[in-house]
Design an enzyme around this catalytic site. Structure first.
Site, PDB file in Angstrom:
ATOM      1  N   TYR A   1       6.978   9.939  11.136  1.00  0.00           N
ATOM      2  CA  TYR A   1       5.740  10.060  10.510  1.00  0.00           C
ATOM      3  C   TYR A   1       4.709  11.026  10.819  1.00  0.00           C
ATOM      4  O   TYR A   1       3.891  11.447  10.022  1.00  0.00           O
ATOM      5  CB  TYR A   1       5.004   8.714  10.690  1.00  0.00           C
ATOM      6  CG  TYR A   1       5.406   7.553   9.759  1.00  0.00           C
ATOM      7  CD1 TYR A   1       5.015   7.368   8.374  1.00  0.00           C
ATOM      8  CD2 TYR A   1       6.330   6.739   9.935  1.00  0.00           C
ATOM      9  CE1 TYR A   1       5.759   6.533   7.605  1.00  0.00           C
ATOM     10  CE2 TYR A   1       7.225   5.701   9.299  1.00  0.00           C
ATOM     11  CZ  TYR A   1       6.782   5.878   7.748  1.00  0.00           C
ATOM     12  OH  TYR A   1       7.331   4.858   7.165  1.00  0.00           O
TER      13      TYR A   1
ATOM     14  N   ARG B   1       5.734  13.703   8.781  1.00  0.00           N
ATOM     15  CA  ARG B   1       5.089  13.621   7.448  1.00  0.00           C
ATOM     16  C   ARG B   1       3.698  14.055   7.626  1.00  0.00           C
ATOM     17  O   ARG B   1       3.075  14.493   6.758  1.00  0.00           O
ATOM     18  CB  ARG B   1       5.376  12.208   6.849  1.00  0.00           C
ATOM     19  CG  ARG B   1       6.889  12.099   6.357  1.00  0.00           C
ATOM     20  CD  ARG B   1       7.079  10.759   5.728  1.00  0.00           C
ATOM     21  NE  ARG B   1       6.266  10.644   4.742  1.00  0.00           N
ATOM     22  CZ  ARG B   1       5.978   9.273   4.002  1.00  0.00           C
ATOM     23  NH1 ARG B   1       6.445   8.262   4.519  1.00  0.00           N
ATOM     24  NH2 ARG B   1       5.243   9.281   2.903  1.00  0.00           N
TER      25      ARG B   1
ATOM     26  N   VAL C   1       0.263   7.937   0.524  1.00  0.00           N
ATOM     27  CA  VAL C   1      -0.100   7.955   1.653  1.00  0.00           C
ATOM     28  C   VAL C   1      -0.900   9.126   2.139  1.00  0.00           C
ATOM     29  O   VAL C   1      -1.285   9.316   3.261  1.00  0.00           O
ATOM     30  CB  VAL C   1       0.851   7.297   2.710  1.00  0.00           C
ATOM     31  CG1 VAL C   1       1.355   5.792   2.353  1.00  0.00           C
ATOM     32  CG2 VAL C   1       1.874   8.043   2.794  1.00  0.00           C
TER      33      VAL C   1
ATOM     34  N   HIS D   1      -0.757   1.745  -0.771  1.00  0.00           N
ATOM     35  CA  HIS D   1       0.227   1.562   0.474  1.00  0.00           C
ATOM     36  C   HIS D   1      -0.205   2.225   1.744  1.00  0.00           C
ATOM     37  O   HIS D   1       0.820   2.613   2.448  1.00  0.00           O
ATOM     38  CB  HIS D   1       1.742   2.476  -0.206  1.00  0.00           C
ATOM     39  CG  HIS D   1       2.308   1.760  -1.099  1.00  0.00           C
ATOM     40  ND1 HIS D   1       3.006   2.220  -2.148  1.00  0.00           N
ATOM     41  CD2 HIS D   1       2.228   0.344  -1.729  1.00  0.00           C
ATOM     42  CE1 HIS D   1       3.511   1.233  -2.924  1.00  0.00           C
ATOM     43  NE2 HIS D   1       2.958   0.193  -2.940  1.00  0.00           N
TER      44      HIS D   1
ATOM     45  N   CYS E   1      -2.188   1.619  22.512  1.00  0.00           N
ATOM     46  CA  CYS E   1      -3.397   0.980  22.102  1.00  0.00           C
ATOM     47  C   CYS E   1      -4.188   0.820  23.241  1.00  0.00           C
ATOM     48  O   CYS E   1      -3.951   0.615  24.502  1.00  0.00           O
ATOM     49  CB  CYS E   1      -3.179  -0.210  21.425  1.00  0.00           C
ATOM     50  SG  CYS E   1      -4.506  -1.184  21.309  1.00  0.00           S
TER      51      CYS E   1
ATOM     52  N   CYS F   1      -5.106  -3.011  24.131  1.00  0.00           N
ATOM     53  CA  CYS F   1      -3.789  -4.018  24.598  1.00  0.00           C
ATOM     54  C   CYS F   1      -2.774  -3.174  25.254  1.00  0.00           C
ATOM     55  O   CYS F   1      -1.724  -3.949  25.580  1.00  0.00           O
ATOM     56  CB  CYS F   1      -3.186  -4.932  23.652  1.00  0.00           C
ATOM     57  SG  CYS F   1      -2.166  -4.282  22.364  1.00  0.00           S
TER      58      CYS F   1
ATOM     59  N   THR G   1       5.121   8.592 -11.281  1.00  0.00           N
ATOM     60  CA  THR G   1       5.494   7.178 -10.291  1.00  0.00           C
ATOM     61  C   THR G   1       6.951   6.830 -10.950  1.00  0.00           C
ATOM     62  O   THR G   1       7.088   6.661 -12.290  1.00  0.00           O
ATOM     63  CB  THR G   1       4.918   6.093 -10.036  1.00  0.00           C
ATOM     64  OG1 THR G   1       5.476   5.031  -9.559  1.00  0.00           O
ATOM     65  CG2 THR G   1       4.163   5.684 -11.412  1.00  0.00           C
TER      66      THR G   1
ATOM     67  N   ALA H   1       3.160  17.093 -13.829  1.00  0.00           N
ATOM     68  CA  ALA H   1       1.657  16.694 -13.442  1.00  0.00           C
ATOM     69  C   ALA H   1       0.810  17.980 -13.536  1.00  0.00           C
ATOM     70  O   ALA H   1      -0.241  17.873 -14.232  1.00  0.00           O
ATOM     71  CB  ALA H   1       1.259  15.801 -12.425  1.00  0.00           C
TER      72      ALA H   1
HETATM   73  P1  OAD Z   1       9.323   7.964  -6.422  1.00  0.00           P
HETATM   74  O1  OAD Z   1       9.828   8.995  -5.672  1.00  0.00           O
HETATM   75  O2  OAD Z   1       9.872   6.623  -6.720  1.00  0.00           O
HETATM   76  O3  OAD Z   1       8.956   8.498  -7.923  1.00  0.00           O
HETATM   77  C1  OAD Z   1       8.551   9.769  -7.935  1.00  0.00           C
HETATM   78  C2  OAD Z   1       8.303  10.185  -9.432  1.00  0.00           C
HETATM   79  O4  OAD Z   1       7.765  11.181  -9.669  1.00  0.00           O
HETATM   80  C3  OAD Z   1       9.696  10.077 -10.376  1.00  0.00           C
HETATM   81  O5  OAD Z   1       9.534   9.227 -11.560  1.00  0.00           O
HETATM   82  C4  OAD Z   1       9.823  11.397 -10.706  1.00  0.00           C
HETATM   83  O6  OAD Z   1      10.386  11.628 -11.980  1.00  0.00           O
HETATM   84  C5  OAD Z   1       8.266  11.838 -10.703  1.00  0.00           C
HETATM   85  N1  OAD Z   1       8.080  13.442 -10.619  1.00  0.00           N
HETATM   86  C6  OAD Z   1       8.661  14.334  -9.825  1.00  0.00           C
HETATM   87  N2  OAD Z   1       7.869  15.484  -9.782  1.00  0.00           N
HETATM   88  C7  OAD Z   1       6.842  15.535 -10.770  1.00  0.00           C
HETATM   89  C8  OAD Z   1       5.943  16.171 -11.041  1.00  0.00           C
HETATM   90  N3  OAD Z   1       5.858  17.217 -10.792  1.00  0.00           N
HETATM   91  N4  OAD Z   1       5.054  15.695 -12.002  1.00  0.00           N
HETATM   92  C9  OAD Z   1       5.079  14.312 -12.417  1.00  0.00           C
HETATM   93  N5  OAD Z   1       5.895  13.698 -11.899  1.00  0.00           N
HETATM   94  C10 OAD Z   1       6.832  13.878 -11.061  1.00  0.00           C
HETATM   95  O7  OAD Z   1       7.730   7.728  -5.819  1.00  0.00           O
HETATM   96  P2  OAD Z   1       7.001   6.526  -6.208  1.00  0.00           P
HETATM   97  O8  OAD Z   1       7.080   6.050  -7.455  1.00  0.00           O
HETATM   98  O9  OAD Z   1       5.501   7.082  -5.778  1.00  0.00           O
HETATM   99  O10 OAD Z   1       6.282   3.230  -0.923  1.00  0.00           O
HETATM  100  O11 OAD Z   1       7.465   5.468  -5.212  1.00  0.00           O
HETATM  101  C11 OAD Z   1       6.691   4.158  -4.902  1.00  0.00           C
HETATM  102  C12 OAD Z   1       6.821   3.847  -3.491  1.00  0.00           C
HETATM  103  O12 OAD Z   1       7.973   3.720  -3.138  1.00  0.00           O
HETATM  104  C13 OAD Z   1       6.076   4.750  -2.624  1.00  0.00           C
HETATM  105  O13 OAD Z   1       4.558   4.523  -2.556  1.00  0.00           O
HETATM  106  C14 OAD Z   1       6.720   4.282  -1.244  1.00  0.00           C
HETATM  107  C15 OAD Z   1       8.211   4.385  -1.657  1.00  0.00           C
HETATM  108  O14 OAD Z   1       9.009   3.744  -0.776  1.00  0.00           O
HETATM  109  C16 OAD Z   1       5.529   3.093   0.362  1.00  0.00           C
HETATM  110  O15 OAD Z   1       5.504   3.902   1.053  1.00  0.00           O
HETATM  111  C17 OAD Z   1       5.541   1.411   0.557  1.00  0.00           C
END
Ligand code: OAD
Length: 256
Positions: free
Chosen positions: A71, A74, A107, A123, A159, A162, A200, A243
């Protein structure tokens, strides 16, 4: 962009007449800032790294140094990145419609750095560590980490209350989403008249339910994603474009 000009005009008209827009974003909105998504083939984080090890409390308990180091890598990647034209278009849109609620699964802090306010982080955040044992929030080191690609073993700070290990303030698999943030997001989804779903895969619940609930409540759903998702079937418009290209074009067309 692949959207037919007519579709672009239609989408722009919907935004121009909107009362309350919910913008719901995922990793794709930050992709063009150089932040990897999770599930894109080859480049996605969960294609390259072990999700159970790096995104669960059990994984952290088993090897806190590995998880903290990952992390930190990241956090470094995000701190080195800049908001892109999609983040900026969303921030600009907020000043052009009567009400806008921005809900993100991300995040990172790129929406905020583009000028968006009141962002609902479903998240959590890479920038809000807390104690793994007593859960108290902990101060974030202000340094820019210098970590190799993929991270390395870095012992988590302790921490100050604790002595437990600090963990990143992100929601891991099996954990609850922040209750107040989730309630606010669902309330906005059920009362908005337009929901813009950006970048997403719509596979992680409960977040993925947000555009579905907006659709059921009668909102127009506009999806921006270069690839197909499960949301395609119910979205009123599927704009198949990155996007950072599609969003500025739509906002510009709507409010020029
Ligand atoms: P994903 O990696 O599952 O999906 C990313 C999406 O972005 C895909 O549908 C791609 O087609 C799309 N994509 C890629 N490049 C793009 C661009 N330039 N413009 C627009 N879209 C594009 O990511 P999330 O849907 O964010 O959770 O994933 C959901 C959650 O799964 C995250 O928040 C994370 C992960 O595990 C946690 O950390 C709890």
């Amino acid at each position: 962009m692949n959207a037919r000009p007519q579709a672009l005009d239609d989408v722009a008209a919907i935004l121009r007449n909107a009362r309350h827009v919910v913008v719901f974003t995922g990793a794709g909105v930050s992709a063009e800032s150089g932040i990897p998504t999770f599930r894109d083939a080859l480049t996605g984080l969960w294609e390259r790294f072990d999700v159970a090890q790096l995104a669960s409390a059990e994984g952290f308990a088993a090897d806190p140094d590995l998880v903290w180091g990952w992390y930190e890598w990241r956090r470094m990647s995000v701190m080195r990145a800049q908001p892109n034209a999609a983040h900026r278009a969303i921030a600009a849109l907020a000043s052009k419609v009567p009400k806008l609620t921005l809900v993100t699964q991300n995040v990172d802090d790129l929406h905020e750095r583009a000028g968006s306010e009141g962002v609902l982080h479903l998240h959590g955040s890479l920038f809000a560590p807390r104690c793994f044992d007593c859960c108290r929030p902990a101060p974030l080191a202000s340094n820019l980490p210098d970590e190799p690609e993929g991270g390395r073993q870095v012992p988590p700070p302790r921490c100050e209350h604790c002595g437990g290990p600090l963990r990143p303030g992100v929601v891991w698999f099996g954990e609850m989403l922040p209750e107040d943030v989730l309630a606010h997001a669902f309330d906005a989804a059920r009362t908005c008249d337009v929901l813009l779903c950006v970048g997403t895969s719509s596979v992680v619940f409960p977040a993925a339910q947000i555009p579905v609930d907006a659709h059921r409540a009668g909102a127009k759903v506009i999806q921006i994603n270069p690839n197909a998702t499960d949301l395609d079937a119910i979205a009123d418009f599927n704009v198949r474009a990155p996007a950072a290209i599609a969003l500025p074009a739509i906002v510009e067309t709507a409010f020029r």
